[in-house]
Scaffold this active site. Structure first.
Site, PDB file in Angstrom:
ATOM      1  N   LEU A  94       0.849  -1.181   0.000  1.00 46.85           N
ATOM      2  CA  LEU A  94       0.000   0.000   0.000  1.00 46.85           C
ATOM      3  C   LEU A  94       0.889   1.237   0.000  1.00 46.85           C
ATOM      4  CD1 LEU A  94      -2.663  -1.003   2.716  1.00 46.85           C
ATOM      5  CD2 LEU A  94      -2.876  -1.195   0.221  1.00 46.85           C
ATOM      6  N   ASP A  95       0.404   2.304  -0.630  1.00 45.38           N
ATOM      7  CA  ASP A  95       1.141   3.565  -0.611  1.00 45.38           C
ATOM      8  C   ASP A  95       1.319   4.043   0.827  1.00 45.38           C
ATOM      9  OD1 ASP A  95       1.099   3.528  -3.356  1.00 45.38           O
ATOM     10  OD2 ASP A  95      -0.624   4.868  -3.526  1.00 45.38           O
ATOM     11  N   ARG A  96       2.298   4.874   1.017  1.00 45.77           N
ATOM     12  CA  ARG A  96       2.631   5.400   2.351  1.00 45.77           C
ATOM     13  C   ARG A  96       1.405   5.921   3.098  1.00 45.77           C
ATOM     14  NH1 ARG A  96       5.594  10.255   1.002  1.00 45.77           N
ATOM     15  NH2 ARG A  96       3.497  11.154   0.898  1.00 45.77           N
ATOM     16  N   THR A  98      -1.822   5.411   2.290  1.00 50.06           N
ATOM     17  CA  THR A  98      -3.007   4.559   2.179  1.00 50.06           C
ATOM     18  C   THR A  98      -3.044   3.608   3.366  1.00 50.06           C
ATOM     19  OG1 THR A  98      -2.939   4.651  -0.241  1.00 50.06           O
ATOM     20  CG2 THR A  98      -4.224   2.875   0.751  1.00 50.06           C
TER      21      THR A  98
END
Length: 297
Positions: A94-96, A98
């Protein structure tokens, strides 16, 4: 005059990206967020409160916003029931900024099976996002486009017909598909009138949808592919960029408040268990902004 074959090619016919590049302000804001996340991640430790599911083969956790995936993985052995293994892997990333469901496997074999399941689109993923923009006039929309890095290194949406074409740096435009549903959308905290409108957009050029609006729009997104920043890019294309997502033209300052990250949450994963074959549905609790407190949280 004879052609000179020893001269460098300077005018390659690269495909043109559809969406706009990051605004100039995003560079400083993203750097600030990265520094803060590095500090937060260095102090982060998983607890049993983060665990959504665990068996002898894998564990699912609820990743907080503003923490890097690697920090979640590195602290996992401390709380895993059987931590004798040293084969822990991230099955998804997951993105930082998210939050939501992350899978951690406990062996190389299980990791390989899950990577195959994700690659073959056998894992159903559900995300929820809070956007600022015009109220949608559709109930379900599927976007099919290209995905790749522009000459400036930023991820961009490309036309579907450009899939397979070479990009600057030697990479290729890849396919990207997301279904976004608005039958559960909240607009300014209220449920809109039901709409039967369903459509498929095959991206060919500049978006024709209106980008004018200041409504709070909560949508669910179901990405079929798993491209980097996919939902964020497709929300930008639809004219409903995610709040706080300054890289993709989301509102950084809105109604007197500054937002320190984008509001995107990995809500659930549905898959066949890689060992037992049983159906497995893992859900994470919704953050406050997705549960109805849109402005003050």
């Amino acid at each position: 005059m004879e052609a000179r074959h020893d001269l460098p090619i300077t005018n390659l016919d690269y495909p043109k990206p559809i969406t706009s590049p990051p605004p100039p302000i995003s560079k400083d804001i993203e750097l600030k967020r990265a520094i803060e996340a590095s500090s937060k991640s260095s102090l982060f430790n998983l607890t049993r409160d983060h665990v959504l599911y665990e068996d002898e083969w894998l564990m699912a956790v609820n990743k907080p916003k503003g923490v890097y995936c690697e920090s979640v993985l590195s602290s996992a052995p401390k709380i895993i029931v059987d931590s004798s293994s040293n084969e822990f892997h991230l099955a998804n990333r997951l993105d930082r900024d998210t939050s939501g469901v992350m899978l951690i496997t406990k062996s190389h074999k299980v990791a390989a099976k899950l990577v195959k399941a994700f690659t073959e689109h056998k894992v159903r993923k559900s995300y929820i996002a809070l956007s600022i923009g015009p109220s949608p006039n559709w109930s379900k929309i599927t976007i099919k486009s290209g995905h790749g890095r522009s000459k400036h290194g930023a991820w961009r949406v490309y036309a579907a017909l450009d899939v397979g074409r070479v990009l600057p740096g030697g990479s290729f435009v890849r396919d990207m598909e997301t279904t976004i549903c608005s039958e559960v959308v909240s607009v300014n905290g209220e449920n809109p009138e039901p709409s039967e409108s369903q459509s498929i957009i095959v991206v060919e050029g500049e978006p024709e949808l209106s980008c004018v609006g200041d409504d709070v729009v909560v949508v669910r997104a179901f990405p079929r592919s798993g491209r980097t920043h996919q939902i964020r890019l497709h929300c930008q294309y639809l004219g409903i960029p995610i709040r706080g997502d300054v890289k993709y033209h989301g509102m950084y300052e809105w109604r007197g408040r500054t937002f320190e990250g984008h509001e995107l949450h990995a809500e659930s994963l549905s898959l066949e268990h890689p060992v037992t074959g049983d159906p497995l549905v893992i859900q994470s609790p919704l953050p406050c902004w997705a549960a109805g407190d849109y402005v003050t949280v």
